[in-house]
Design a protein around this motif. Structure first.
Motif, PDB file in Angstrom:
ATOM      1  N   ILE A  24       5.404  53.137 141.507  1.00  0.00           N
ATOM      2  CA  ILE A  24       5.566  51.824 140.859  1.00  0.00           C
ATOM      3  C   ILE A  24       5.074  50.715 141.785  1.00  0.00           C
ATOM      4  O   ILE A  24       4.423  49.766 141.346  1.00  0.00           O
ATOM      5  N   ALA A  25       5.340  50.821 143.075  1.00  0.00           N
ATOM      6  CA  ALA A  25       4.877  49.819 144.045  1.00  0.00           C
ATOM      7  C   ALA A  25       3.353  49.776 144.079  1.00  0.00           C
ATOM      8  O   ALA A  25       2.751  48.696 144.129  1.00  0.00           O
ATOM      9  N   ASN A  30      -1.649  47.047 142.491  1.00  0.00           N
ATOM     10  CA  ASN A  30      -2.894  47.102 141.731  1.00  0.00           C
ATOM     11  C   ASN A  30      -2.916  45.986 140.681  1.00  0.00           C
ATOM     12  O   ASN A  30      -3.929  45.299 140.511  1.00  0.00           O
ATOM     13  N   ALA A  31      -1.808  45.793 139.992  1.00  0.00           N
ATOM     14  CA  ALA A  31      -1.714  44.731 138.986  1.00  0.00           C
ATOM     15  C   ALA A  31      -1.858  43.356 139.636  1.00  0.00           C
ATOM     16  O   ALA A  31      -2.523  42.469 139.099  1.00  0.00           O
ATOM     17  N   LYS A  34      -5.510  42.802 140.448  1.00  0.00           N
ATOM     18  CA  LYS A  34      -6.253  42.488 139.219  1.00  0.00           C
ATOM     19  C   LYS A  34      -5.955  41.068 138.751  1.00  0.00           C
ATOM     20  O   LYS A  34      -6.856  40.358 138.306  1.00  0.00           O
ATOM     21  N   THR A  35      -4.694  40.660 138.852  1.00  0.00           N
ATOM     22  CA  THR A  35      -4.312  39.310 138.443  1.00  0.00           C
ATOM     23  C   THR A  35      -5.033  38.264 139.286  1.00  0.00           C
ATOM     24  O   THR A  35      -5.567  37.290 138.756  1.00  0.00           O
ATOM     25  N   LEU A  36      -5.071  38.461 140.594  1.00  0.00           N
ATOM     26  CA  LEU A  36      -5.777  37.524 141.477  1.00  0.00           C
ATOM     27  C   LEU A  36      -7.257  37.463 141.134  1.00  0.00           C
ATOM     28  O   LEU A  36      -7.856  36.389 141.100  1.00  0.00           O
ATOM     29  N   SER A  37      -7.836  38.618 140.871  1.00  0.00           N
ATOM     30  CA  SER A  37      -9.249  38.683 140.512  1.00  0.00           C
ATOM     31  C   SER A  37      -9.506  37.923 139.213  1.00  0.00           C
ATOM     32  O   SER A  37     -10.468  37.168 139.097  1.00  0.00           O
TER      33      SER A  37
END
Length: 180
Positions: A24-25, A30-31, A34-37
């Motif tokens: 989960i970590a 990873n999420a 992706k959010t920053l990107s």
């Protein structure tokens, strides 16, 4: 023996929970990446959108002046078209130039005043002019020219290639801006 079996069972559950927690970590990280990107991409698109909105608003006046370029001596063009930039620095330099990127470079203040009169007489809107005879070159601070550090790409003016006759203009537009 019962306690030992219970301990083994709890240990297996703990190991399973730790494994699940690690998974989960990793998914959360990873999420986050992706959010920053996506946020970075959104910022770029918003900057382009703002530029397009501004260009539509001032577009008619600028377009009419640029159409006169072939018939009227002394009109060189937009700042954005007088220099070339590597695509990796395009957004940074566009932001650094700000509103000046939509300015029209002209030979002297006489040409600028004739263009302004033309726009006014025909009610075409407004445009910003940079007369080359009135512009003052900004001297680059020596400590900025020698600045070396991880992440520093260089002085904005050094990341643009342009005709030497426009050196004062690009110096005025970018001044002592550093791209990082």
């Amino acid at each position: 023996k019962k306690k030992k079996d219970e301990f083994k069972k709890i240990t297996l559950e703990l190991n399973s929970a730790l494994s699940e927690n690690s998974s989960i970590a990793a998914q959360a990280e990873n999420a986050r990446t992706k959010t920053l990107s996506r946020k970075e991409e959104l910022m770029k698109l918003q900057a382009k959108s703002n530029t397009l909105r501004e260009s539509v608003a001032a577009g008619v006046a600028v377009q009419k002046i640029l159409e006169m370029k072939d018939t009227k001596r002394g009109i060189y063009g937009l700042i954005s078209t007088l220099g070339n930039v590597k695509s990796e620095f395009a957004l940074a330099l566009e932001v650094a130039a700000g509103g000046r990127i939509r300015s029209i470079v002209v030979e002297d203040d006489k040409v600028a005043s004739e263009c302004i009169k033309y726009l006014k007489d025909n009610k075409l809107g407004i445009a910003t002019f940079i007369p080359m005879n009135k512009i003052k070159s900004v001297s680059i601070k020596p400590e900025l020219r020698n600045l070396k550090s991880e992440g520093i790409r260089g002085l904005a003016i050094d990341l643009v290639s342009y005709d030497h006759k426009f050196e004062k203009v690009f110096s005025y537009v970018f001044e002592n801006t550093i791209v990082v």
